[in-house]
Motif scaffolding. Structure first.
Motif, PDB file in Angstrom:
ATOM      1  N   GLY A   3      32.684  38.726  29.575  1.00 39.37           N
ATOM      2  CA  GLY A   3      31.834  39.770  29.043  1.00 39.37           C
ATOM      3  C   GLY A   3      32.564  40.747  28.323  1.00 39.37           C
ATOM      4  O   GLY A   3      32.467  41.294  27.096  1.00 39.37           O
ATOM      5  N   LEU A   4      33.832  41.166  29.012  1.00 41.91           N
ATOM      6  CA  LEU A   4      34.765  42.199  28.390  1.00 41.91           C
ATOM      7  C   LEU A   4      35.150  41.752  27.049  1.00 41.91           C
ATOM      8  O   LEU A   4      35.452  42.277  26.310  1.00 41.91           O
ATOM      9  N   ALA A   5      35.865  40.474  27.256  1.00 43.70           N
ATOM     10  CA  ALA A   5      36.572  39.995  26.077  1.00 43.70           C
ATOM     11  C   ALA A   5      35.647  39.738  25.008  1.00 43.70           C
ATOM     12  O   ALA A   5      36.033  40.156  23.794  1.00 43.70           O
ATOM     13  N   ARG A   6      34.254  39.363  25.055  1.00 46.75           N
ATOM     14  CA  ARG A   6      33.452  39.315  23.997  1.00 46.75           C
ATOM     15  C   ARG A   6      33.153  40.382  23.492  1.00 46.75           C
ATOM     16  O   ARG A   6      33.014  40.655  22.003  1.00 46.75           O
ATOM     17  N   GLU A   7      33.090  41.532  24.185  1.00 49.04           N
ATOM     18  CA  GLU A   7      32.903  42.952  23.477  1.00 49.04           C
ATOM     19  C   GLU A   7      34.057  43.344  22.689  1.00 49.04           C
ATOM     20  O   GLU A   7      33.742  44.029  21.584  1.00 49.04           O
ATOM     21  N   TYR A   8      35.116  43.175  23.250  1.00 54.06           N
ATOM     22  CA  TYR A   8      36.513  43.710  22.478  1.00 54.06           C
ATOM     23  C   TYR A   8      36.256  42.941  21.187  1.00 54.06           C
ATOM     24  O   TYR A   8      36.612  43.658  20.014  1.00 54.06           O
ATOM     25  N   GLU A   9      36.150  41.620  21.102  1.00 53.58           N
ATOM     26  CA  GLU A   9      36.088  40.812  20.112  1.00 53.58           C
ATOM     27  C   GLU A   9      35.202  41.253  18.972  1.00 53.58           C
ATOM     28  O   GLU A   9      35.199  41.503  17.777  1.00 53.58           O
ATOM     29  N   ARG A  10      33.930  41.638  19.515  1.00 55.16           N
ATOM     30  CA  ARG A  10      32.878  42.015  18.678  1.00 55.16           C
ATOM     31  C   ARG A  10      32.898  43.327  18.064  1.00 55.16           C
ATOM     32  O   ARG A  10      32.698  43.670  16.631  1.00 55.16           O
ATOM     33  N   GLN A  11      33.624  44.197  18.699  1.00 55.40           N
ATOM     34  CA  GLN A  11      33.548  45.545  18.318  1.00 55.40           C
ATOM     35  C   GLN A  11      35.025  45.945  17.532  1.00 55.40           C
ATOM     36  O   GLN A  11      35.104  46.761  16.670  1.00 55.40           O
ATOM     37  N   PHE A  12      36.207  45.230  17.845  1.00 55.06           N
ATOM     38  CA  PHE A  12      37.354  45.541  17.264  1.00 55.06           C
ATOM     39  C   PHE A  12      37.907  44.431  16.768  1.00 55.06           C
ATOM     40  O   PHE A  12      39.206  44.604  16.111  1.00 55.06           O
ATOM     41  N   GLY A  13      37.585  43.129  16.957  1.00 51.87           N
ATOM     42  CA  GLY A  13      38.131  42.087  16.153  1.00 51.87           C
ATOM     43  C   GLY A  13      39.319  41.214  16.934  1.00 51.87           C
ATOM     44  O   GLY A  13      39.836  40.377  16.222  1.00 51.87           O
ATOM     45  N   PHE A  14      39.437  41.724  17.984  1.00 46.81           N
ATOM     46  CA  PHE A  14      40.715  40.941  18.623  1.00 46.81           C
ATOM     47  C   PHE A  14      40.161  40.271  19.895  1.00 46.81           C
ATOM     48  O   PHE A  14      39.073  40.735  20.501  1.00 46.81           O
ATOM     49  N   SER A  15      40.715  39.329  20.324  1.00 44.16           N
ATOM     50  CA  SER A  15      39.874  38.057  21.318  1.00 44.16           C
ATOM     51  C   SER A  15      40.876  38.070  22.545  1.00 44.16           C
ATOM     52  O   SER A  15      41.840  37.318  22.543  1.00 44.16           O
ATOM     53  N   PRO A  16      40.770  39.016  23.640  1.00 43.02           N
ATOM     54  CA  PRO A  16      41.621  38.856  24.864  1.00 43.02           C
ATOM     55  C   PRO A  16      41.393  37.610  25.451  1.00 43.02           C
ATOM     56  O   PRO A  16      40.247  36.790  25.627  1.00 43.02           O
ATOM     57  N   ARG A  17      42.537  36.761  26.127  1.00 46.88           N
ATOM     58  CA  ARG A  17      42.396  36.007  26.981  1.00 46.88           C
ATOM     59  C   ARG A  17      42.055  36.286  28.448  1.00 46.88           C
ATOM     60  O   ARG A  17      42.032  37.517  28.477  1.00 46.88           O
ATOM     61  N   ILE A  18      41.479  35.537  29.411  1.00 50.29           N
ATOM     62  CA  ILE A  18      41.006  36.021  30.500  1.00 50.29           C
ATOM     63  C   ILE A  18      42.033  35.784  31.569  1.00 50.29           C
ATOM     64  O   ILE A  18      42.649  34.689  31.774  1.00 50.29           O
ATOM     65  N   VAL A  19      42.272  37.142  32.292  1.00 46.60           N
ATOM     66  CA  VAL A  19      43.119  36.676  33.657  1.00 46.60           C
ATOM     67  C   VAL A  19      42.240  37.617  34.572  1.00 46.60           C
ATOM     68  O   VAL A  19      42.126  38.794  34.675  1.00 46.60           O
ATOM     69  N   THR A  20      41.511  36.756  35.442  1.00 44.86           N
ATOM     70  CA  THR A  20      40.819  37.328  36.601  1.00 44.86           C
ATOM     71  C   THR A  20      41.590  38.102  37.476  1.00 44.86           C
ATOM     72  O   THR A  20      42.679  38.114  37.794  1.00 44.86           O
ATOM     73  N   ASN A  21      40.869  39.000  38.222  1.00 43.85           N
ATOM     74  CA  ASN A  21      41.745  39.713  39.241  1.00 43.85           C
ATOM     75  C   ASN A  21      41.602  39.086  40.490  1.00 43.85           C
ATOM     76  O   ASN A  21      41.248  39.488  41.764  1.00 43.85           O
ATOM     77  N   ALA A  22      42.102  37.822  40.439  1.00 42.60           N
ATOM     78  CA  ALA A  22      42.306  36.738  41.711  1.00 42.60           C
ATOM     79  C   ALA A  22      43.423  37.225  42.615  1.00 42.60           C
ATOM     80  O   ALA A  22      44.362  37.748  42.106  1.00 42.60           O
ATOM     81  N   ALA A  23      43.085  37.049  43.817  1.00 42.58           N
ATOM     82  CA  ALA A  23      44.111  37.182  45.010  1.00 42.58           C
ATOM     83  C   ALA A  23      45.134  36.184  45.063  1.00 42.58           C
ATOM     84  O   ALA A  23      44.768  35.079  44.637  1.00 42.58           O
ATOM     85  N   PRO A  24      46.354  36.366  45.649  1.00 39.66           N
ATOM     86  CA  PRO A  24      47.296  35.312  45.580  1.00 39.66           C
ATOM     87  C   PRO A  24      46.668  34.494  46.762  1.00 39.66           C
ATOM     88  O   PRO A  24      46.155  34.958  47.652  1.00 39.66           O
ATOM     89  N   TYR A  25      47.112  33.051  46.546  1.00 40.74           N
ATOM     90  CA  TYR A  25      46.619  32.097  47.652  1.00 40.74           C
ATOM     91  C   TYR A  25      47.078  32.752  49.100  1.00 40.74           C
ATOM     92  O   TYR A  25      48.186  33.008  49.509  1.00 40.74           O
ATOM     93  N   ALA A  26      45.972  32.304  49.962  1.00 40.21           N
ATOM     94  CA  ALA A  26      46.560  32.919  51.548  1.00 40.21           C
ATOM     95  C   ALA A  26      46.113  31.551  52.177  1.00 40.21           C
ATOM     96  O   ALA A  26      45.234  30.993  52.099  1.00 40.21           O
ATOM     97  N   ASP A  27      47.098  31.357  53.323  1.00 35.58           N
ATOM     98  CA  ASP A  27      47.057  30.110  53.865  1.00 35.58           C
ATOM     99  C   ASP A  27      46.376  30.451  55.072  1.00 35.58           C
ATOM    100  O   ASP A  27      46.836  30.726  56.072  1.00 35.58           O
ATOM    101  N   LEU A  28      44.919  30.253  55.087  1.00 35.23           N
ATOM    102  CA  LEU A  28      44.088  30.635  55.979  1.00 35.23           C
ATOM    103  C   LEU A  28      43.009  29.594  56.340  1.00 35.23           C
ATOM    104  O   LEU A  28      43.049  28.666  55.276  1.00 35.23           O
ATOM    105  N   GLN A  29      42.316  29.498  57.475  1.00 39.11           N
ATOM    106  CA  GLN A  29      41.096  28.356  57.594  1.00 39.11           C
ATOM    107  C   GLN A  29      40.127  29.123  57.950  1.00 39.11           C
ATOM    108  O   GLN A  29      39.978  30.614  58.429  1.00 39.11           O
ATOM    109  N   PRO A  30      38.828  28.699  57.536  1.00 38.50           N
ATOM    110  CA  PRO A  30      37.474  29.430  57.724  1.00 38.50           C
ATOM    111  C   PRO A  30      37.272  29.454  59.478  1.00 38.50           C
ATOM    112  O   PRO A  30      37.895  28.796  60.102  1.00 38.50           O
TER     113      PRO A  30
END
Length: 383
Positions: A161-188
């Motif tokens: 959603g943020l990427a689309r708004e930057y492109e719509r308003q300013f003409g550049f198209s960001p790629r997505i890097v989510t705020n993902a956490a590093p992989y954790a070696d855990l079990q449920p």
């Protein structure tokens, strides 16, 4: 040949900034990394240019804003002025500028062709729910984006959603890097007789925390909510504390418990002992509407099921990976209804789904985008 020189610039305390730390860890072995930001140096950098704590990054001169003297307003921001002076004359093969406020410093220092802009928010609509901010400050941020961000060589942001708004308003198209956490070696962990729900993050009124607490407290199902909150709003924190103290049911067990925050390095292991992570965020502004926050990914790495409101980006992840519940709306009543229809077997299934999604939703599956963008800039700079 010497290692390429990379500057990572962020008006944050980098050693405690999860997103910027991922950049440092990605690049510190590939390049000679210099950081510029607040606080102590992150591990592994060749140099840290520390911005003094008394040089704030969001201290705008109201008179200059009112007069629409945006250039003077920008370069009179204490952190912007200080970083610009401290870095003047330095040469870097690439600059990774975090957030819109840092981009002008990077462009002035290195020229747009050597700048990658990582835009953590859609800054021009950051506080649009406040009429005065929207009328006075939004045009300034739009000017900064148009004048400087458009000149960068590449861009990333945190959600579609943020990427689309930057492109719509300013003409550049960001790629997505989510705020993902590093992989954790855990079990449920096993689901007990009482389903344990957790929320971690900032104590802010627009985060809907009281509604989440009320929704859990009103449920007839055996559920509890534990909160790990940073004291951003002490008054609101005290309101939540009073509510928690009065939340004991007929069995005398409180349905809401308030904890002090834990350091990020130990957060995911702390969360691992719970069953469901919750984030029900009303769309009070554009950034909330399209939020894809780090806590969603923290919950998955902790192998928790997830409860969210009908926020488009979060709901898509929850439904795609069968991670948990998407509420009908953002109210306490919607949460109560959903919890009363829940059982332990379903929660255990959500936790298994989180375990299956942990690797594809990890930071390691995201950061190659930064590597590609910055690598292209350095390749061209050294050609």
């Amino acid at each position: 040949m010497s290692k390429p020189q990379l500057l990572i610039l962020s008006f944050s305390s980098i050693a405690g900034d999860a997103r910027v730390l991922k950049q440092v860890r990605l690049f510190r072995d590939r390049y000679a990394v210099t950081t510029c930001g607040y606080g102590p140096p992150p591990e592994g950098v060749v140099e840290h240019v520390r911005i003094p704590d008394d040089r704030p990054a969001h201290d705008l001169n109201g008179r200059l804003i009112t007069l629409h003297w945006y250039r003077r307003a920008l370069w009179s921001i204490p952190a912007v002025a200080w970083a610009g002076d401290a870095l003047a004359g330095r040469r870097f093969d690439a600059v990774l500028a975090n957030d819109l406020e840092a981009v002008p410093v990077a462009v002035r220092l290195a020229g747009g062709t050597r700048v990658h802009a990582d835009l953590h928010e859609y800054t021009p609509r950051l506080h649009e729910e406040h009429e005065a901010w929207n009328r006075r400050i939004r045009p300034f941020h739009e000017w900064v984006a148009r004048r400087y961000a458009t000149r960068a060589a590449s861009w990333t942001t945190v959600s579609g959603g943020l990427a689309r708004e930057y492109e719509r308003q300013f003409g550049f198209s960001p790629r997505i890097v989510t705020n993902a956490a590093p992989y954790a070696d855990l079990q449920p962990t096993p689901v007990g007789d009482r389903i344990r729900i957790v929320h971690s993050g900032a104590c802010l009124r627009n985060r809907n925390i009281m509604a989440m607490a009320e929704g859990v407290a009103a449920a007839s199902a055996p559920v509890s909510l534990e909160l790990y909150l940073t004291p951003n709003d002490p008054g609101y924190l005290e309101e939540l504390r009073r509510f928690a103290e009065q939340s004991a049911g007929a069995d005398g067990v409180p349905s809401v418990v308030l904890h002090d925050p834990v350091p990020y390095d130990s957060l995911i292991r702390t969360l691992n002992g719970f069953d469901l992570g919750i984030h029900v965020l009303p769309p009070v502004n554009f950034n909330n509407e399209w939020a894809l926050p780090n806590k969603l990914f923290d919950y998955v790495q902790a192998r928790l099921g997830v409860v969210v409101g009908p926020s488009a980006e979060m709901a898509e992840y929850v439904r795609t990976h069968d991670l948990g519940l998407v509420l009908d709306d953002f109210s306490a009543e919607a949460l109560t209804r959903a919890l009363d229809a829940l059982d332990r077997e379903a929660v255990a299934g959500f936790k298994r789904s989180a375990d299956a999604a942990a690797e594809p939703m990890s930071a390691e599956a995201q950061v190659h985008v930064w590597a590609d963008c910055v690598g292209r800039i350095i390749e061209e700079a050294r050609a």
